[in-house]
Design a protein around this motif. Structure first.
Motif, PDB file in Angstrom:
ATOM      1  N   GLU A 165      51.901   7.823  20.520  1.00  0.00           N
ATOM      2  CA  GLU A 165      51.060   8.439  19.491  1.00  0.00           C
ATOM      3  C   GLU A 165      51.297   9.938  19.361  1.00  0.00           C
ATOM      4  O   GLU A 165      51.113  10.508  18.286  1.00  0.00           O
ATOM      5  N   THR A 166      51.706  10.586  20.449  1.00  0.00           N
ATOM      6  CA  THR A 166      51.874  12.045  20.418  1.00  0.00           C
ATOM      7  C   THR A 166      53.259  12.524  20.831  1.00  0.00           C
ATOM      8  O   THR A 166      53.625  13.662  20.532  1.00  0.00           O
ATOM      9  N   THR A 195      45.756   3.162   6.395  1.00  0.00           N
ATOM     10  CA  THR A 195      46.294   2.019   7.121  1.00  0.00           C
ATOM     11  C   THR A 195      47.521   2.467   7.894  1.00  0.00           C
ATOM     12  O   THR A 195      48.579   2.703   7.317  1.00  0.00           O
ATOM     13  N   LEU A 196      47.374   2.613   9.208  1.00  0.00           N
ATOM     14  CA  LEU A 196      48.469   3.098  10.045  1.00  0.00           C
ATOM     15  C   LEU A 196      49.087   1.917  10.772  1.00  0.00           C
ATOM     16  O   LEU A 196      48.524   1.426  11.752  1.00  0.00           O
ATOM     17  N   ALA A 197      50.229   1.461  10.308  1.00  0.00           N
ATOM     18  CA  ALA A 197      50.863   0.333  10.974  1.00  0.00           C
ATOM     19  C   ALA A 197      52.328   0.293  10.611  1.00  0.00           C
ATOM     20  O   ALA A 197      52.685   0.385   9.432  1.00  0.00           O
ATOM     21  N   GLU A 239      57.588   6.882   5.532  1.00  0.00           N
ATOM     22  CA  GLU A 239      56.650   6.180   4.653  1.00  0.00           C
ATOM     23  C   GLU A 239      56.280   4.827   5.256  1.00  0.00           C
ATOM     24  O   GLU A 239      55.133   4.377   5.133  1.00  0.00           O
ATOM     25  N   GLN A 240      57.242   4.194   5.906  1.00  0.00           N
ATOM     26  CA  GLN A 240      56.991   2.898   6.523  1.00  0.00           C
ATOM     27  C   GLN A 240      56.317   3.023   7.893  1.00  0.00           C
ATOM     28  O   GLN A 240      55.671   2.073   8.355  1.00  0.00           O
ATOM     29  N   TYR A 241      56.480   4.179   8.532  1.00  0.00           N
ATOM     30  CA  TYR A 241      55.887   4.421   9.852  1.00  0.00           C
ATOM     31  C   TYR A 241      55.024   5.690   9.777  1.00  0.00           C
ATOM     32  O   TYR A 241      55.276   6.669  10.499  1.00  0.00           O
ATOM     33  N   PRO A 242      53.996   5.701   8.930  1.00  0.00           N
ATOM     34  CA  PRO A 242      53.235   6.944   8.689  1.00  0.00           C
ATOM     35  C   PRO A 242      52.458   7.425   9.900  1.00  0.00           C
ATOM     36  O   PRO A 242      52.104   8.601   9.974  1.00  0.00           O
ATOM     37  N   GLU A 243      52.215   6.548  10.862  1.00  0.00           N
ATOM     38  CA  GLU A 243      51.466   6.959  12.044  1.00  0.00           C
ATOM     39  C   GLU A 243      52.220   7.969  12.893  1.00  0.00           C
ATOM     40  O   GLU A 243      51.636   8.609  13.783  1.00  0.00           O
ATOM     41  N   PHE A 244      53.524   8.153  12.607  1.00  0.00           N
ATOM     42  CA  PHE A 244      54.325   9.108  13.382  1.00  0.00           C
ATOM     43  C   PHE A 244      54.531  10.436  12.652  1.00  0.00           C
ATOM     44  O   PHE A 244      55.245  11.302  13.155  1.00  0.00           O
ATOM     45  N   LEU A 245      53.917  10.588  11.502  1.00  0.00           N
ATOM     46  CA  LEU A 245      54.130  11.814  10.729  1.00  0.00           C
ATOM     47  C   LEU A 245      53.639  13.075  11.434  1.00  0.00           C
ATOM     48  O   LEU A 245      54.180  14.162  11.223  1.00  0.00           O
ATOM     49  N   THR A 246      52.602  12.957  12.246  1.00  0.00           N
ATOM     50  CA  THR A 246      52.078  14.152  12.914  1.00  0.00           C
ATOM     51  C   THR A 246      52.832  14.481  14.198  1.00  0.00           C
ATOM     52  O   THR A 246      52.683  15.577  14.738  1.00  0.00           O
ATOM     53  N   ASN A 247      53.657  13.541  14.687  1.00  0.00           N
ATOM     54  CA  ASN A 247      54.437  13.807  15.901  1.00  0.00           C
ATOM     55  C   ASN A 247      55.501  14.867  15.623  1.00  0.00           C
ATOM     56  O   ASN A 247      56.070  14.908  14.536  1.00  0.00           O
TER      57      ASN A 247
END
Length: 492
Positions: A68-69, A18-20, A162-170
């Protein structure tokens, strides 16, 4: 998937399905702004110590290009004791702020064409607790220092991702200016230590950036007098006198003769704006009267009125009051005085009416999910904290980080006398790395924008011509240019 590196792929697999971002942190409106946000904005608190109720406030701006990137960049202002809303409001945030016209009135916000969120996701963090909108339920937490601040900021980052996991790969970078010259490398050290020690989540840390940063007592302290001489602010006779008396060491007077000649230098620099020697530093109780564009109200000859102007569409900070920072190092027994404590000998030449009126407005506080004004008052630079400089020289941190392959951009506005570029140039050279890009001009709009020198291990030193202590405030276009080039790995 073909374009992903092995590291990125592993990080991606580690991200929850869940990426949000937290929807209760989403900002849907801002008082003073009537337009549409060019990207999503979030703000709120991260609790870094549950037992003591220590909470750090952040404002997050997604990239306007490709969130996203695009890199995630943490921004820190210094002080110690200054809020990172300084960077948000006056330097490279998404808005330019237009004064409401009367003290306390709500400013009007306009989109900033030179915002760093044009090319990156930006986190503005108030740190440590007690600074800006950050606070603790235990006021003893306001006695702090470099190492505790770095540890808390690292905890903040782990919880934020942890709260914004969608940015971990950036790609992730840490940046800041002034006393953040200490905050940035000490925090980077904690991040690297955490990565190597298996801290979760794993941050995709790539490097860091420091502007006009405090680094080392000797290099920084010995730079001011030669800088003042080179800029024509003190005579050659006085320079020779002080150089002989102090034996080339100015930060710590070695004898009475040295102290006496340093006092002469201090007197000659007394009424300058130490943060930009080209800009006036007024001494009037009424700022509006002396900064008016009307030539009848100006004390300056017409040829000087445009010195220090930038192409920023709106004026955001008016210079006023204050005296130059004392020539002697202000640190005593390891403790660093905060800006307001310096009183008449260290008040910055600025009026922060716009930021203060906006961030202490009840509707603004509600919109950005901050504590009400009656619980946390906002000041640009606070005396609430008792701060100890307990990390020592930053040179060992820079050496360790760059030796491990982390990229570093060290930049200086070349008209700043608070942290002169000459000292910064000297300590970067002192690391002993081979020069792989010899001293040369760098360009913006086909004009020389400053000078740069590159070293092995990804270390770059850069000056910005005509800029003061807070580079993006003075030269917003040039700042966005070198920032975006460096993030992209392009030649400056």
């Amino acid at each position: 998937m073909a374009g992903l590196t092995i590291v990125s792929l592993l990080l991606l697999l580690a991200v929850p399905s869940t990426l949000a971002a937290p929807q209760d942190a989403l900002i849907t409106r801002l008082p003073g702004f009537d337009g549409t946000f060019p990207s999503k904005h979030y703000a709120g608190y991260i609790t870094v110590d549950e037992d003591r109720g220590r909470n750090l406030f952040y404002y997050f701006v997604e990239s306007e290009t490709n969130p996203e990137t695009d890199p995630v960049v943490l921004w820190l202002n210094g002080g110690p004791g200054c809020s990172s809303f300084d960077g948000f409001i006056y330097e490279h945030g998404p808005f330019n702020f237009e004064s409401g016209g009367k003290p306390g009135s709500l400013p009007q916000l306009h989109l900033n064409p030179y915002s760093w969120s044009k090319v990156s996701n930006m986190i503005y963090l108030d740190s440590p607790a007690g600074v800006g909108l950050s606070y603790s339920n235990n006021i003893s937490d306001y006695k702090t220092g470099d190492l505790k601040t770095a540890s808390d900021s690292h905890t903040f980052l782990l919880k934020w991702f942890e709260q914004y996991p969608e940015f971990l790969t950036n790609p992730f970078y840490i940046s800041g200016e002034s006393y953040a010259g200490v905050y940035v490398p000490t925090l980077a050290h904690e991040v690297v230590k955490g990565i190597q020690g298996g801290a979760k989540p794993t941050l995709n840390f790539k490097g860091y950036m420091v502007g006009n940063g405090v680094t080392d007592t000797v290099f920084d302290g010995d730079a001011l007098v030669p800088f003042a001489h080179g800029m024509g602010l003190i005579s050659n006779d006085l320079f020779q006198e002080v150089n002989t008396a102090c034996q080339g060491s100015y930060w710590n007077p070695v004898n009475d003769s040295c102290l006496k000649t340093l006092n002469k230098v201090d007197w000659e620099l007394d009424n300058l704006n130490i943060y930009d020697i080209l800009e006036p530093c007024y001494h009037s109780p009424e700022v509006r009267e002396v900064v008016s564009d009307n030539s009848n109200n100006s004390r300056l000859p017409s040829s000087f009125r445009r010195l220090g102007e930038t192409d920023r569409p709106l004026p955001v900070r008016k210079r006023m009051f204050g005296r130059s920072w004392p020539l002697r190092a202000p640190v005593r027994d390891g403790r660093v005085p905060t800006w307001p404590e310096l009183g008449s000998s260290g008040v910055p030449c600025m009026n922060d009416e716009v930021a203060t009126s906006w961030l202490n407005n009840e509707a603004v506080r509600s919109a950005i999910h901050a504590q009400p004004e009656n619980l946390v008052d906002w000041e640009l630079c606070t005396s609430r904290i008792d701060f100890e400089h307990d990390a020592g020289s930053m040179i060992k941190y820079h050496k360790n980080l760059t030796a491990q392959g982390y990229r570093a951009l060290i930049f200086s506005g070349d008209h700043d006398m608070c942290i002169p570029f000459t000292g910064t140039e000297a300590w970067t050279r002192s690391l002993g790395y081979e020069v792989n890009d010899a001293w040369r001009p760098w360009y913006f709009n086909e004009q020389v924008a400053g000078y740069t020198q590159g070293y092995d291990h990804g270390l770059i030193f850069l000056t910005i011509k005509g800029a003061g202590h807070t580079v993006p405030e003075y030269k917003p276009q040039e700042a966005l240019a070198f920032y975006s080039r460096w993030l992209a790995g392009a030649k400056l």
